[in-house]
Design a protein around this motif. Structure first.
Motif, PDB file in Angstrom:
ATOM      1  N   SER A 183       0.831  -1.196   0.000  1.00  0.00           N
ATOM      2  CA  SER A 183       0.000   0.000   0.000  1.00  0.00           C
ATOM      3  C   SER A 183       0.872   1.255   0.000  1.00  0.00           C
ATOM      4  N   LEU A 184       1.883   1.262   0.868  1.00  0.00           N
ATOM      5  CA  LEU A 184       2.738   2.436   0.967  1.00  0.00           C
ATOM      6  C   LEU A 184       3.584   2.594  -0.298  1.00  0.00           C
ATOM      7  N   ILE A 185       4.087   1.470  -0.804  1.00  0.00           N
ATOM      8  CA  ILE A 185       4.908   1.538  -2.015  1.00  0.00           C
ATOM      9  C   ILE A 185       4.106   2.154  -3.158  1.00  0.00           C
ATOM     10  N   ASN A 186       2.837   1.716  -3.254  1.00  0.00           N
ATOM     11  CA  ASN A 186       1.982   2.284  -4.296  1.00  0.00           C
ATOM     12  C   ASN A 186       1.776   3.781  -4.108  1.00  0.00           C
ATOM     13  N   GLN A 187       1.594   4.188  -2.871  1.00  0.00           N
ATOM     14  CA  GLN A 187       1.375   5.620  -2.625  1.00  0.00           C
ATOM     15  C   GLN A 187       2.589   6.436  -3.044  1.00  0.00           C
ATOM     16  N   ILE A 188       3.775   5.920  -2.684  1.00  0.00           N
ATOM     17  CA  ILE A 188       5.007   6.632  -3.045  1.00  0.00           C
ATOM     18  C   ILE A 188       5.135   6.691  -4.569  1.00  0.00           C
ATOM     19  N   TYR A 189       4.742   5.563  -5.210  1.00  0.00           N
ATOM     20  CA  TYR A 189       4.827   5.521  -6.666  1.00  0.00           C
ATOM     21  C   TYR A 189       3.952   6.615  -7.275  1.00  0.00           C
ATOM     22  N   TYR A 190       2.721   6.686  -6.817  1.00  0.00           N
ATOM     23  CA  TYR A 190       1.827   7.683  -7.414  1.00  0.00           C
ATOM     24  C   TYR A 190       2.209   9.114  -7.046  1.00  0.00           C
ATOM     25  N   TYR A 191       2.800   9.262  -5.887  1.00  0.00           N
ATOM     26  CA  TYR A 191       3.268  10.580  -5.462  1.00  0.00           C
ATOM     27  C   TYR A 191       4.240  11.164  -6.496  1.00  0.00           C
ATOM     28  N   HIS A 192       5.069  10.279  -7.079  1.00  0.00           N
ATOM     29  CA  HIS A 192       6.023  10.740  -8.091  1.00  0.00           C
ATOM     30  C   HIS A 192       5.491  10.605  -9.509  1.00  0.00           C
ATOM     31  N   ASN A 193       4.387   9.879  -9.657  1.00  0.00           N
ATOM     32  CA  ASN A 193       3.916   9.557 -11.004  1.00  0.00           C
ATOM     33  C   ASN A 193       3.428  10.797 -11.752  1.00  0.00           C
ATOM     34  N   VAL A 194       3.561  10.698 -13.055  1.00  0.00           N
ATOM     35  CA  VAL A 194       3.246  11.844 -13.898  1.00  0.00           C
ATOM     36  C   VAL A 194       1.807  12.315 -13.732  1.00  0.00           C
TER      37      VAL A 194
END
Ligand SMILES: [Zn+2]
Ligand SMILES: [Zn+2]
Ligand SMILES: [Zn+2]
Ligand SMILES: [Zn+2]
Ligand SMILES: [Zn+2]
Ligand SMILES: [Zn+2]
Ligand SMILES: [Zn+2]
Length: 1778
Positions: free
Chosen positions: A682-693
């Motif tokens: 869950s957290l990894i996904n959040q970090i991913y989207y935080y940087h996602n375009v």
């Protein structure tokens, strides 16, 4: 079903009505009536139930219903609508309407309402927003055709915006809608153009009808009709009405219906389809009891898991009136199309407030009851709204206000409802809110922005203690609602999409009110979903995170738009900033944090204790980010410097501003350092989207900006200390903690290393990221350009990849197109792949290794790529920072970070550690980042020096700071000294170039400073001097080194390629596998001719007693499985070739012929239309039969185990004998045994004349026939025929093969039989050998045909024929031999040899019987009444069959009087003559005329002679032909494919090398071909020389009744040459296809639009794919339209284009298929599978030809196999449902 259906007779009941009824009289009566409404209602009360209440299926479903519908339609028109029209117009309706239209002055709006799937166009340059679209008609007539446009398919609803000046910045009118003199001024009242009495009549009749319709559609009583409509006689007739919902699946509904109303599956499907489409459907008709019973069953059956299906029992009169209400609404919609005046009248009626006041107009009633109506009703009234209110500018506004007033209620209704949004009235918002003036007006007058936001917030009720949204406790129901409520954000976007160019006070007030609401919304999001680091145990359940991010993503554009709005008005901006700040301060940090003080490098700061690794932290900080955005705007608009007194800048507390964004960034760093592993995905996904375009613009980017804001307002040392403290690194860099790594364990060391790296990176970003306009002095364009440069620095990219990497704005634009051509060059794609953009070399100097949008992976890829190019160019490999743009004044103090003491201390520390080779205490990335930071600082200093006039105003003096030795306690030397000492450290080789660069910069700056002291102004230009010189020298040295390195590399490369060549030679077979290679080898002659193809200079003959070949003594092959060599012998161990047998229709000239019945089909004669054949292909890989069997058993076993485990399919079907070739993984389903070559002919045997041979063969066949008949107990009284000498009928030939070979012979025969006829294996079936021969003939024929690819599709008349013949004769085509790839060559030779021997495994008599039948067809006699006529046989098949079956008859002849070869030659001659006759009979059916050119040659004369003979036999049927020349041409062209196929056949049969002339293209092919086949080059001589023998035959051929029948038009006659089949022609522009498909309706469900229209590329049929309605039963299974079509069109194999998806679909059988890239490309050389991007698509002819070639080569099945092997998800798709 109800019995009522049969005993009703409605037409006759109505017939008398038709005759007696007069619409005119009725209308006149109404005109005179005192109470018009009363009269009209009485009329409706009488007629509506009689017309529309006829039985079980009002409106659709079932077979005979369409006639029923027509009758209904007619009655409606005549009895109900006509009186209305008469009343309205006062005259004959058709004349009246025509007159109205003529006088009408239409507004220029197009208003075309889109159907589902129709193409829509939007101009990316001129459209006000992406919702502005044009219909195809308008688009083609508009200026936007030449612009950058986007094409999409409509989801239905919405209309064409052509003519709406507000929708387009340029070119609002198309050709057709350009305003003319006839166009009405949009302000003028259109009713003024109509006669006043008509307006009055219109007003009254519209009021009555609209009221009637509204009442009925919103009617909620099942048993009663509204007052005044009671039927004269009321029967006990009811409907059981089933309603649509989105909860139950199709399957559930179908199952339930079958139970409840005991209908068939098919009827149930039809009901379910209609319910889904129209929203309701009556499923039963009858008395109340009967219907009630069905209702209870349905309710009972569907109530178990969920709420039951909605069912109502309704009285038939209610249903009838509702039906008519819909028709009446459609009628209104049609009538107003004729006149804008009538439209205005209807609008007036619709929006007139009723006696109940507020919200009582008819339109209001409709809107407010929207969610209670069924789908069909909604669609019809929405359509009417679009045709009326939305087309009238005045009423559109009034309607918009009503809509906005009711907004909250409508949305609430929509949220409670479960229908899709497209069928909700709320979806009209796009039509109203996207008009900028309208949106502005609604905002000012109805406070629309605030209303939308408030409605939205109110519907998200779940909050936590702090009032924040809480999504993790959502039930399914709430989640569903959350999904629906998001459409409100879409509405908000429409409102905000165009920025106001002018503000007024009202707008300011309302916007700021809206902003208040918006800030409240953001406040609810601030701090959502907080996380706490998990220590010890891994979390048990992944916390919910998606909802929060969905919300964030949806709001991203809104937030950006709000900033855009603020940007256009200073007062709004200032006010917004204040508001944002005040909301922010109202939700500040929780109290009670313990204050602490920190000191580093002699500086001290007060802060408080907080650790990301222990306390709560949230990624959601929208308020801070909005404030950061507004702050940048203050800088960009210079409001900050112009009105400082109005800004609360003094109230800002920088440490508080940076605190939360910093925590968020530290969280990311800690996650990278692996500290949060136990918190799950869950957290990894959040970090991913935080940087996602998709999110970063309003998340990560703004956090960096917020740190920049804070740092620019703080003491840099304090800022950095807080950063250090939040990274939990203070102890490492603070003075008293130097022994850090001694005691720490390894994990902690690693963690800290990563954290230091991340922190350094963060500092690089904070000082270096200046490409946001407002932070740095840049244009918005430069920001996009920089993104692109950095993407392309990783690698060359396709357009779509770039688009994906860039953030889109609210208009779905990235700005890519404006800059791409300046920074990149475009490389076109080939036949595969896509077009790519490459960075132009001059832009590489802008490359920044620490670009903030790089992920770690991107970064290392980019670094590698950049170093590589630098090395290739002979440059050093340092990647110094690029020169940054200058900062804006508000951010100017940021640079001080670079030279502050804390940073210097950090830099010094890292450099100091780096002196010792790493022992885990530091990392290379750490050092690299420090060097980068030093570089940035030096660049800054250099730039300031360059731009300054003297030394005084340069406040930045980094060089002097790094020259100073470090302060205590760091006793080491200065940073500079450290760098110098590191320069030559052996363990830092990689960084050497970068350190040298830094040192050079330092000395350069020093020189600049010295110079600027002495001669201040010229410093800059001269300053470059010394450095340049050093550079040059350096460069030369480098170049020398690079050259040497290159030489070394080249040497190694040469060695490598030598080894590779060797490898390729050794594995030649391997390298010829791929289909690509196959193509390459067919298009160019191979370097190596296959064995047996060595050209011979002597005259080569391949058939007859003079044939050569078969002389090769031994044939050695190697088994791919055991690698043993083996000689091919009849008596040896069997060797086999992996092969794939499939049915084929590739050569078919008649796709309408139905498939043969497998059990009764007689394959002995092939029809010349070749409607279906059996094709065999092979990859050419040879195995021992035993090795293969062992392999196949292993595959079977593995598959059994796998199926038990996974229960899935594989790409191949083991049960059907399929396997993959063990070497090349080519799909195979059988093996062909290799057989030895035929022996050379025995020269001692005599060659009988045709006459003698015919006589003998006739006797032989007679004997055989007699024997067979008597054996089967047939005609015994027949005289026994003369038995020729030595002919022994009962002779049993010895099997020439060993048991192992025989077994394989049987194996292949049986599998060919099984696949070819689609039957169960049966080796005793007499058809077995025939199928083997047929696959041999068909496979050769398909090659003989397709090596000629005619470039012309049609032979039109003479001119083309001549042209074609010339081309063939001039040998422009590929040579016959020498162009076949190896594997095909191997396959054909084994197949042919095998076919000649396969009779040995069949019962002897069956082959004899076949020969007798075949021979009789060729040599008809009285006894052969059932032989087919000469026009009904494919001559090449006949040749192959007779030749191959003759061998078995020949063995009976023990006299050894003649050879098999003589017979072959005679057979060839006979069949050739028969084919000549066939061609002559068929070639002149087309009328041709051309003047004769002089005296004819011998050929022409003979042709004419033969033709005259034929005319004599058939007299009137054949036309007279005057031109022998032309006839001869036709013959020559027509027979060529046959000769080529025959040459191939005998070449493989007898292993005769082809003559040199046939190996290469060139002149003399015809002669070479004839001589190779032992034929005279003037073929007519065959006839001439054997005149006496042939004449009676020709007569008998012609006298067959079938000939006359065919020529007189009994069916299509196949002409020769048969053109090679082509895939259908596709249009150049893809939208033409979309348009075609959009008007395509499902052939089964009465006029419904097909959802997945799919085009058969073979025959051009459009199919309704992937849908229940068009499923058909094929072989006991329901399959979709595509699969069903393949069984008739392609013998189980199909090539389709899915039009909506722009995707090619290959299907094989029921279980296999794959998608293939379409032959359509956009301008960037990319396909658009799924039509997601919407760039215009154009046909790529080469790619289409490639697909066609694949089809011709029978390669589709193999492509599917490979695709499924490569991508297992393809296996799981239910291809048969497509
Ligand atoms: Zn249009
Ligand atoms: Zn138009
Ligand atoms: Zn345009
Ligand atoms: Zn082997
Ligand atoms: Zn293979
Ligand atoms: Zn087809
Ligand atoms: Zn259909």
């Amino acid at each position: 079903m109800a019995a009522a259906e049969s005993d009703r007779d409605p037409p006759s009941a109505l017939c008398s009505e038709f005759l007696n009824f007069s619409a005119r009289d009725t209308a006149t009566r109404w005109l005179e009536a005192a109470d018009l409404k009363h009269e009209v209602y009485r009329h409706l009360a009488v007629y509506v139930p009689r017309i529309l209440c006829l039985g079980p299926t009002p409106g659709g479903g079932g077979a005979g219903s369409s006639r029923e519908e027509q009758r209904e339609e007619l009655a409606c028109q005549l009895l109900l609508l006509a009186p209305l029209e008469w009343f309205l117009l006062g005259e004959e309706p058709s004349t009246g309407l025509a007159l109205l239209q003529e006088k009408n002055q239409p507004s220029p709006l197009c208003g075309h309402v889109f159907k589902v799937g129709e193409p829509t166009y939007s101009c990316r340059e001129c459209a006000a927003d992406p919702t502005c679209v044009l219909c195809m008609q308008c688009f083609l007539g508009s200026v936007h055709r030449e612009h950058r446009y986007r094409m999409t398919t409509s989801g239905g609803g919405g209309f064409c915006d052509c003519g709406d000046a507000e929708a387009w910045n340029k070119g609002p009118y198309c050709h057709n809608h350009t305003p003319t003199a006839n166009t009405r001024d949009s302000e003028a009242d259109p009713t003024a153009l109509l006669p006043a009495d008509m307006v009055a009549r219109g007003y009254s009749i519209f009021s009555i009808i609209l009221k009637y319709a509204v009442d009925l559609l919103t009617w909620d009583q099942e048993d009663q009709v509204p007052a005044g409509l009671e039927p004269p006689e009321r029967g006990d007739t009811y409907y059981c009405m089933l309603f649509n919902d989105e909860v139950h699946t199709y399957e559930q509904v179908i199952y339930t219906l079958q139970k409840a109303v005991s209908c068939s599956q098919k009827e149930a499907v039809s009901f379910a389809t209609t319910v889904d489409r129209d929203g309701r459907k009556s499923v039963r008709f009858g008395d109340f009891q009967f219907c009630e019973q069905a209702k209870s069953v349905i309710v009972r059956n569907t109530s178990r898991q969920s709420k039951p299906l909605r069912v109502e029992v309704m009285h038939s009169s209610v249903v009838a009136h509702q039906c008519f209400a819909l028709k009446a609404l459609s009628w209104l919609g049609q009538v107003i199309q004729y006149s804008d005046g009538l439209r205005r009248t209807l609008c007036q009626v619709g929006l007139q407030t009723g006696p109940e006041g507020e919200n009582s107009s008819l339109v209001d009633q409709l809107m407010l009851n929207d969610s209670k109506m069924w789908k069909g009703a909604r669609n019809i009234y929405h359509q009417l709204l679009m045709n009326s209110l939305l087309m009238d500018l005045k009423y559109k506004k009034i309607f918009a206000i009503q809509f906005a007033k009711n907004y909250r209620r409508l949305q609430t209704d929509f949220l409670e409802d479960d229908h899709e949004r497209v069928v909700s009235v709320t979806s009209l918002s796009v039509q109203l809110f996207t008009v900028p003036t309208m949106a502005r007006m609604l905002m000012v007058e109805e406070n629309l922005m605030k209303t939308i936001i408030r409605t939205f917030v109110d519907h998200l009720r779940h909050r936590d203690l702090h009032g924040r949204f809480q999504f993790d406790r959502y039930t399914a129901q709430q989640a569903f609602k959350f999904g629906r409520v998001q459409s409100l954000i879409g509405d908000l976007k429409y409102v905000l999409i165009s920025r106001p160019s002018q503000w007024n006070d009202q707008l300011r007030v309302k916007f700021l009110e809206g902003l208040d609401a918006f800030l409240e919304l953001l406040k609810c999001m601030q701090g959502m979903d907080p996380v706490v680091r998990q220590v010890g145990q891994h979390i048990e359940m992944e916390p919910e995170w998606e909802a929060a991010f969905t919300l964030q993503m949806k709001l991203t554009h809104i937030i950006t738009m709000i900033q855009d709005w603020c940007c256009t008005d200073e007062r709004v901006l200032i006010e917004a900033y204040r508001k944002c700040l005040s909301v922010l301060s109202s939700c500040h940090l929780p109290e009670g944090e313990q204050p602490i003080s920190l000191s580093v490098a002699g500086h001290t700061v007060e802060t408080f204790r907080y650790q990301v690794s222990q306390d709560k932290v949230s990624i959601h900080l929208p308020l801070y980010r909005l404030l950061a955005g507004l702050h940048v705007l203050l800088s960009r608009t210079e409001v900050a410097s112009r009105f400082p007194e109005q800004l609360p800048l003094g109230e800002l507390s920088p440490p508080l501003l940076i605190e939360l964004p910093l925590r968020c960034l530290v969280l990311c760093a800690q996650v990278h350092a692996g500290m949060w592993r136990r918190n799950g995905f869950s957290l990894i996904n959040q970090i991913y989207y935080y940087h996602n375009v998709k999110c970063r613009v309003e998340m990560f980017d703004k956090d960096i900006i917020m740190l920049q804001v804070g740092a620019s307002m703080m003491d840099p040392n304090h800022f950095l200390m807080i950063v250090l403290s939040r990274f939990e690194l203070v102890h490492i860099f603070s003075s008293d903690c130097r022994k850090r790594y001694r005691e720490a364990n390894k994990d902690v060391v690693q963690q800290n290393n990563t954290l230091i790296e991340e922190m350094l990176h963060l500092i690089i970003m904070v000082v270096g990221e200046r490409y946001v306009s407002g932070v740095g002095q840049v244009e918005p364009l430069e920001e996009v350009r920089r993104e692109i440069i950095h993407q392309l620095s990783i690698r060359a990219m396709a357009h779509s990849e770039l688009v994906k990497a860039l953030p889109e704005n609210g208009n779905k634009e990235t700005g890519l197109e404006r800059v791409i051509d300046s920074v990149a060059s475009f490389k076109k794609p080939g036949v595969t792949g896509r077009g790519l953009y490459e960075l132009r070399p001059e832009w590489t100097k802008h490359f920044n290794l620490y670009f903030h949008h790089y992920s770690r992976a991107d970064q290392s890829k980019a670094e590698e790529a950049q170093r590589k190019t630098r090395r290739q160019n002979g440059e050093d490999t340092a990647l110094p920072p690029p020169r940054p743009p200058p900062l804006c004044p508000l951010f100017a103090s940021l640079v001080n970070l670079l030279q502050c003491d804390v940073l210097l201390a950090v830099e010094g520390a890292v450099l100091h550690w780096a002196v010792e080779p790493s022992g885990g205490g530091w990392t290379e990335s750490m050092l690299q980042r420090v060097l980068h930071l030093v570089g940035v600082a030096l660049l800054e200093e250099q730039q300031q020096l360059e731009n300054s006039s003297g030394d005084d105003d340069v406040t930045f003096n980094y060089t002097s700071k790094i020259t100073r030795p470090g302060e205590a306690p760091s006793t080491s030397g200065s940073v500079l000294a450290l760098l110098e000492s590191l320069q030559n450290a052996p363990h830092l080789e990689v960084h050497k170039d970068m350190i040298s660069w830094i040192l050079k910069m330092v000395s350069n700056i020093k020189t600049m400073r010295e110079r600027s002291c002495s001669t201040s102004t010229v410093a800059v230009s001269q300053g470059q001097g010394p450095e340049e010189m050093v550079r040059d020298k350096d460069k030369a040295e480098r170049k020398r080194k690079a050259d040497m390195a290159r030489l070394r590399r080249e040497k190694i490369m040469a060695q490598m390629s030598e080894m590779q060549k060797h490898f390729i030679n050794e594995n030649k077979e391997l390298f010829q596998q791929s289909l690509e290679e196959l193509e390459a080898s067919t298009s160019a002659p191979p370097e190596r001719s296959p064995p047996g193809l060595e050209p011979m200079c002597v005259s080569q003959v391949c058939v007859g007693p003079r044939r050569v070949g078969g002389a090769e003594p031994r044939q050695l092959v190697t088994c791919i499985l055991c690698q043993e060599e083996q000689e091919v012998r009849g008596h040896g161990r069997a060797m086999v070739l992996a092969a794939f047998v499939q049915r084929s229709t590739v050569l078919s000239k008649n796709r309408r012929r139905s498939l043969p019945d497998p059990e009764r089909h007689d394959p002995v004669f092939m029809h010349p239309d070749l409607s279906m054949g059996v094709h065999t292909a092979s990859c050419g890989h040879i195995m021992h039969a035993t090795c293969w069997q062992r392999y196949f058993e292993a595959v079977q076993l593995k598959e059994q185990r796998r199926q038990q485990r996974l229960r899935g399919h594989t790409s191949y079907d083991v049960e059907n004998g399929e396997f993959l070739c063990p070497l090349c993984e080519c799909l195979s389903n059988t093996v062909i045994p290799l057989l030895p070559q035929t022996r050379p002919p025995d020269p001692s045997v005599s060659h009988p004349s045709l006459e003698a041979w015919l006589k003998l063969t006739n006797q032989q066949t007679a004997v055989l026939r007699y024997t067979h008949r008597s054996q089967s107990g047939g005609v015994a009284e027949e005289a026994e025929p003369v038995v020729p000498e030595g002919f022994r009928v009962d002779f049993a030939p010895q099997n020439p093969f060993s048991s192992s070979v025989s077994e394989m012979v049987t194996a292949f025969s049986v599998s060919a039989y099984k696949v070819g006829l689609k039957v169960n294996p049966n080796e005793q079936d007499p058809r077995v050998p025939v199928v083997v021969w047929s696959t041999c003939a068909y496979t050769i024929q398909s090659i003989g045909t397709h090596t000629h690819t005619y470039t012309h599709t049609h032979l039109r008349g003479r001119a083309d024929a001549v042209c074609l013949s010339e081309r063939l004769l001039m040998d422009e085509q590929k040579p016959l031999f020498g162009s076949l790839p190896c594997r095909q060559d191997d396959c054909l030779s084994s197949l042919t040899r095998f076919s000649s021997a396969c009779w040995t495994s069949a019962p002897v008599t069956t082959t004899h019987t076949h020969f007798v039948r075949l021979f009789t067809a060729l040599h008809p006699d009285a006894s052969a009444a059932d032989a087919p006529c000469v026009l009904d046989m494919d001559m090449f098949h006949l040749l192959v069959y007779t030749v191959l079956s003759y061998s078995s008859v020949h063995t009976l002849d023990q006299s050894r009087w003649s050879s098999v070869d003589s017979a072959h030659l005679h057979l060839l001659h006979l069949v050739t003559v028969a084919h000549l006759v066939q061609i002559l009979l068929t070639s002149t059916t087309e009328e041709v005329c051309m003047d004769q050119d002089g005296a004819g040659s011998q050929e022409e004369e003979l042709t004419c002679q033969l033709y005259d003979r034929l005319r004599k036999h058939l007299s009137s049927v054949l036309p007279e032909v005057t031109s022998g020349w032309q006839l001869y041409r036709r013959v020559k062209v027509g027979i060529l494919p046959f000769l080529r196929s025959a040459a191939l056949f005998f070449h493989y049969l007898n292993s005769t090398a082809p003559p040199a002339d046939l190996l290469v293209a060139g002149p003399g092919q015809w002669e070479a071909l004839c001589s190779y086949l032992s034929l005279p080059s003037n073929l007519l001589q065959l006839h001439q020389s054997q005149h006496t023998q042939l004449e009676p035959l020709i007569q008998r051929w012609c006298c067959h009744p079938g000939v006359r029948r065919s020529l007189q038009g009994g069916g299509a006659v196949v002409q020769f040459p048969r053109e090679s089949n082509r895939l259908i022609d596709l249009p150049e522009d893809y939208s033409v296809l979309i348009n075609q498909a959009s008007s395509f309706t499902c052939p089964r469900s009465g006029g419904d639009k097909a959802r997945a229209p799919t085009l058969c590329l073979v025959c051009g049929s459009l199919l309704c794919s992937q849908s229940y309605c068009c499923q058909t039963e094929v072989e006991g299974e329901d399959v979709g339209a595509c699969t069903a079509h393949t069984f008739t069109c392609g013998a189980g194999l199909g090539l389709f284009l899915r039009v909506r998806e722009s995707q090619v679909l290959f299907v094989a059988g029921k279980t296999k298929g794959c998608f293939y890239p379409p032959p359509y490309l956009d301008d960037y050389g990319e396909t658009d599978q799924g039509l997601k991007r919407g760039n215009p698509l154009h046909l790529c002819a080469e790619r289409y030809r490639k697909i066609e070639r694949l089809w011709h080569q029978h390669g589709i099945a193999e492509v599917i196999g490979h695709a499924q092997e490569a991508n297992q998800t393809l296996v799981a798709i239910d291809w048969q449902h497509l």
